[in-house]
Design an enzyme around this catalytic site. Structure first.
Site, PDB file in Angstrom:
ATOM      1  N   ASN A   1     121.861 -12.365   3.614  1.00  0.00           N
ATOM      2  CA  ASN A   1     121.981 -13.526   2.712  1.00  0.00           C
ATOM      3  C   ASN A   1     123.229 -13.496   1.845  1.00  0.00           C
ATOM      4  O   ASN A   1     123.776 -14.544   1.511  1.00  0.00           O
ATOM      5  CB  ASN A   1     120.699 -13.717   1.885  1.00  0.00           C
ATOM      6  CG  ASN A   1     120.385 -12.557   0.982  1.00  0.00           C
ATOM      7  OD1 ASN A   1     120.936 -11.477   1.131  1.00  0.00           O
ATOM      8  ND2 ASN A   1     119.503 -12.784   0.027  1.00  0.00           N
TER       9      ASN A   1
ATOM     10  N   CYS B   1     117.497 -13.296  -3.354  1.00  0.00           N
ATOM     11  CA  CYS B   1     116.380 -12.485  -3.859  1.00  0.00           C
ATOM     12  C   CYS B   1     116.018 -12.890  -5.287  1.00  0.00           C
ATOM     13  O   CYS B   1     114.908 -12.640  -5.736  1.00  0.00           O
ATOM     14  CB  CYS B   1     116.753 -11.016  -3.803  1.00  0.00           C
ATOM     15  SG  CYS B   1     118.288 -10.704  -4.657  1.00  0.00           S
TER      16      CYS B   1
ATOM     17  N   GLU C   1     122.555  -2.153  -9.636  1.00  0.00           N
ATOM     18  CA  GLU C   1     123.903  -2.385  -9.110  1.00  0.00           C
ATOM     19  C   GLU C   1     124.681  -3.161 -10.150  1.00  0.00           C
ATOM     20  O   GLU C   1     124.146  -4.077 -10.785  1.00  0.00           O
ATOM     21  CB  GLU C   1     123.829  -3.141  -7.789  1.00  0.00           C
ATOM     22  CG  GLU C   1     123.150  -2.303  -6.710  1.00  0.00           C
ATOM     23  CD  GLU C   1     123.349  -2.808  -5.297  1.00  0.00           C
ATOM     24  OE1 GLU C   1     123.256  -4.025  -5.078  1.00  0.00           O
ATOM     25  OE2 GLU C   1     123.596  -1.967  -4.403  1.00  0.00           O
TER      26      GLU C   1
HETATM   27  P1  NAP Z   1     115.647  -6.915   6.080  1.00  0.00           P
HETATM   28  O1  NAP Z   1     115.006  -7.468   7.266  1.00  0.00           O
HETATM   29  O2  NAP Z   1     114.934  -5.882   5.307  1.00  0.00           O
HETATM   30  O3  NAP Z   1     117.071  -6.374   6.568  1.00  0.00           O
HETATM   31  C1  NAP Z   1     118.000  -5.807   5.685  1.00  0.00           C
HETATM   32  C2  NAP Z   1     118.875  -4.826   6.423  1.00  0.00           C
HETATM   33  O4  NAP Z   1     118.056  -3.765   6.912  1.00  0.00           O
HETATM   34  C3  NAP Z   1     119.570  -5.409   7.643  1.00  0.00           C
HETATM   35  O5  NAP Z   1     120.826  -4.791   7.810  1.00  0.00           O
HETATM   36  C4  NAP Z   1     118.641  -5.014   8.778  1.00  0.00           C
HETATM   37  O6  NAP Z   1     119.308  -4.928  10.023  1.00  0.00           O
HETATM   38  C5  NAP Z   1     118.229  -3.629   8.313  1.00  0.00           C
HETATM   39  N1  NAP Z   1     116.986  -3.135   8.878  1.00  0.00           N
HETATM   40  C6  NAP Z   1     115.949  -3.823   9.409  1.00  0.00           C
HETATM   41  N2  NAP Z   1     114.990  -2.974   9.828  1.00  0.00           N
HETATM   42  C7  NAP Z   1     115.439  -1.715   9.564  1.00  0.00           C
HETATM   43  C8  NAP Z   1     114.900  -0.410   9.759  1.00  0.00           C
HETATM   44  N3  NAP Z   1     113.709  -0.207  10.318  1.00  0.00           N
HETATM   45  N4  NAP Z   1     115.643   0.648   9.359  1.00  0.00           N
HETATM   46  C9  NAP Z   1     116.840   0.477   8.787  1.00  0.00           C
HETATM   47  N5  NAP Z   1     117.408  -0.736   8.574  1.00  0.00           N
HETATM   48  C10 NAP Z   1     116.704  -1.819   8.941  1.00  0.00           C
HETATM   49  O7  NAP Z   1     116.031  -8.039   5.017  1.00  0.00           O
HETATM   50  P2  NAP Z   1     116.821  -9.384   5.273  1.00  0.00           P
HETATM   51  O8  NAP Z   1     115.886 -10.327   5.937  1.00  0.00           O
HETATM   52  O9  NAP Z   1     118.125  -9.100   5.920  1.00  0.00           O
HETATM   53  O10 NAP Z   1     117.133  -9.863   3.769  1.00  0.00           O
HETATM   54  C11 NAP Z   1     116.240 -10.598   3.030  1.00  0.00           C
HETATM   55  C12 NAP Z   1     115.502  -9.716   2.052  1.00  0.00           C
HETATM   56  O11 NAP Z   1     116.441  -9.012   1.252  1.00  0.00           O
HETATM   57  C13 NAP Z   1     114.664 -10.518   1.081  1.00  0.00           C
HETATM   58  O12 NAP Z   1     113.418  -9.883   0.896  1.00  0.00           O
HETATM   59  C14 NAP Z   1     115.477 -10.482  -0.207  1.00  0.00           C
HETATM   60  O13 NAP Z   1     114.725 -10.657  -1.375  1.00  0.00           O
HETATM   61  C15 NAP Z   1     116.088  -9.125  -0.127  1.00  0.00           C
HETATM   62  N6  NAP Z   1     117.295  -9.043  -0.968  1.00  0.00           N
HETATM   63  C16 NAP Z   1     117.228  -8.332  -2.127  1.00  0.00           C
HETATM   64  C17 NAP Z   1     118.330  -8.277  -2.960  1.00  0.00           C
HETATM   65  C18 NAP Z   1     118.282  -7.507  -4.238  1.00  0.00           C
HETATM   66  O14 NAP Z   1     119.343  -7.263  -4.809  1.00  0.00           O
HETATM   67  N7  NAP Z   1     117.120  -7.071  -4.707  1.00  0.00           N
HETATM   68  C19 NAP Z   1     119.503  -8.940  -2.626  1.00  0.00           C
HETATM   69  C20 NAP Z   1     119.544  -9.666  -1.435  1.00  0.00           C
HETATM   70  C21 NAP Z   1     118.426  -9.695  -0.606  1.00  0.00           C
HETATM   71  P3  NAP Z   1     119.275  -6.132  11.084  1.00  0.00           P
HETATM   72  O15 NAP Z   1     119.568  -7.394  10.322  1.00  0.00           O
HETATM   73  O16 NAP Z   1     120.361  -5.759  12.013  1.00  0.00           O
HETATM   74  O17 NAP Z   1     117.920  -6.147  11.677  1.00  0.00           O
END
Ligand code: NAP
Length: 481
Positions: A156, A288, A462
């Site tokens: 995102n 997020c 962060e």
């Molecule tokens: P995600 O599915 O958890 O993926 C995040 C990253 O983790 C991607 O690079 C993904 O790779 C990787 N990943 C997935 N499964 C993994 C595993 N088993 N082991 C290691 N890495 C793995 O999250 P997203 O859908 O990309 O992002 C949305 C989420 O991020 C939302 O819940 C949002 O709230 C959260 N977010 C939080 C913040 C904050 O600062 N708190 C900021 C932004 C977003 P692939 O994409 O290659 O599968």
């Protein structure tokens, strides 16, 4: 077509070399606005991840001993290089992620600002001399770079989320193995190119793409990786926390949110609407810190809903590269399906769709900005992260009731309160179980302040000064005199 796409296609950065996966396998990358294929990235696995970790470990030996001024000089160059290429980088970001170009330009600028902030912040880092209770002994605390850092980032904010990790890691003297999301890899990979262009030595920054599970397991299981910084879903974050136990790594976890946006009767309605627009619809609701639940007091509820309907209806949907577009596509079909599920559930349980509610029937994954009233705690939207352009409005009567409702979630990232009563503002600051609270402000992210969540929204911060110390080991030394 942005020039970076050609440079980066099919390649990862390992130890200063741009290489494909050992197997030659690739994964395709799709533009969510047109569903056209933008290119391919290497489908790397354990072997390439181990090579990247070895390169980072070897580079750490010299990089961690470089002068602070040398590192800050390189980081300032990196900042300038990003801003010199802001337009091309923003186009690349919009192409693979979908957000409107104006927002993408903003993301590049804030990413650059994080780099500059940490270049400055490392120069202000200080240990302590602690007074000895007896005798002449001296007690010192000193900071040291923690070692190789593993960084995993989401789709995102594919550029600025990596900036928040690269900035402090490189300033502190750490080396990095980064894995961007497969959905938006180019905005991550391009950091490798820019770091090389401004003169970071080989092996200091390594960027790999491919199987998330395998790359993740390899990073988490490797003893030489001393810290892992992850931004993404709470579900994946919990897996990584479990995997970190074997080698006891330091962790920063920026996870999911479920932000309440509370409007009291005494609020300035114009300000609240302005805050609602930015906190709900930025990045098509896929941040997020996005408002997930609007809680509006009964005296102002109807006026607020009328204005929310108006602004939601007026948002222009389209390809983010086109002028005047406010809302691009959602990231993919699963994101659309999730939004549809949340809406269907709310309607089945008595909610009213005031505006929108439909997928746009053109190519791409566009979804109309939507407003639903009559929301209540038994709906999915009360407990699940919506991650889409859907505003759900709950009506409330008094402060105690809204505090209880706002805190009734395992998440604790961002929250927003609109009131003109100073006493109430401080009461809310005490009562809300959130790492970040915006009082009469819908835009709270800034490089100078610690960004991060409580409860299941994460560990660590962060930005701010805390965002740097998360990349350092603290040593205590006792000098007997
Ligand atoms: P995600 O599915 O958890 O993926 C995040 C990253 O983790 C991607 O690079 C993904 O790779 C990787 N990943 C997935 N499964 C993994 C595993 N088993 N082991 C290691 N890495 C793995 O999250 P997203 O859908 O990309 O992002 C949305 C989420 O991020 C939302 O819940 C949002 O709230 C959260 N977010 C939080 C913040 C904050 O600062 N708190 C900021 C932004 C977003 P692939 O994409 O290659 O599968």
């Amino acid at each position: 077509m942005t020039k970076f796409l050609q440079d980066l296609d099919g390649k990862n950065l390992i130890n200063g070399a741009w290489v494909g996966a050992d197997t030659g396998e690739t994964v395709s990358v799709i533009d969510p606005a047109t569903l056209n294929e933008l290119g391919h990235i290497p489908n790397c696995g354990a072997r390439e991840t181990e090579m990247a970790i070895s390169a980072a470990d070897a580079a750490f030996g010299t990089w961690s001993k470089t002068d602070t001024l040398y590192r800050t000089g390189l980081l300032h160059k990196l900042h300038d290089c990003l801003m010199d290429h802001q337009e091309a980088l923003a186009e690349l970001l919009t192409l693979e992620q979908g957000k409107p170009l104006a927002e993408a330009r903003g993301e590049i600028a804030i990413g650059a600002a994080y780099i500059r902030w940490f270049a400055e912040e490392i120069r202000r880092l200080k240990g302590e001399i602690i007074p000895a209770p007896l005798g002449q002994n001296r007690f010192l605390t000193t900071y040291h770079p923690i070692g190789v850092v593993g960084a995993i980032t989401p789709w995102n904010f594919p550029s600025s989320m990596l900036a928040r990790k690269l900035g402090p890691a490189l300033a502190a003297g750490c080396t990095v193995v980064a894995k961007p999301s497969s959905l938006t890899p180019y905005s991550g990979l391009v950091w490798g190119k820019l770091c090389q262009d401004v003169g970071f030595p080989d092996g200091v920054v390594n960027i790999i793409t491919g199987s998330a599970r395998t790359i993740g397991e390899t990073i988490m299981g490797h003893a030489r990786v001393r810290k892992v910084t992850f931004t993404g879903s709470t579900e994946v974050g919990k897996t990584l926390i479990r995997q970190s136990a074997e080698t006891v790594k330091k962790l920063s976890m920026e996870l999911g949110g479920n932000a309440p946006f509370i409007v009291f009767d005494d609020a300035d309605l114009d300000k609240a609407i302005q805050g609602a627009l930015i906190s709900k619809y930025r990045n098509m609701g896929q941040t997020c810190v996005c408002t997930n639940r609007f809680y509006v007091q009964d005296g102002i509820h109807d006026r607020f809903v009328t204005r929310l309907n108006e602004i939601s209806k007026n948002l222009k949907l389209g390809n983010g590269l086109e002028d005047g577009v406010d809302q691009g596509p959602l990231i993919n079909d699963s994101a659309v399906a999730k939004v549809e599920e949340i809406i269907a559930d709310a309607v089945a349980k008595g909610g009213t769709i005031e505006v929108g509610g439909q997928r746009q029937q053109s190519k791409g994954t566009f979804f109309e900005p939507t407003v639903i009233t009559g929301a209540h705690k038994d709906m999915l939207c009360a407990t699940e992260e919506i991650f889409g352009p859907v505003s759900v409005v709950f009506k409330f009567k008094d402060e105690d009731e809204v505090i209880e409702a706002a805190n009734a979630t395992e998440f604790g990232l961002a929250s927003y309160v609109y009131t003109n009563d100073l006493n109430r503002a401080f009461r809310m600051n005490n009562a809300l179980e959130y790492g970040m609270i915006g009082i009469n402000s819908g835009l709270i992210t800034t490089v100078e302040a610690p960004f991060g969540g409580l409860k299941e929204s994460g560990i660590g911060k962060e930005g701010g000064s805390q965002g740097l110390t998360d990349y350092l080991s603290l040593k205590y030394t006792c000098i007997g005199m």
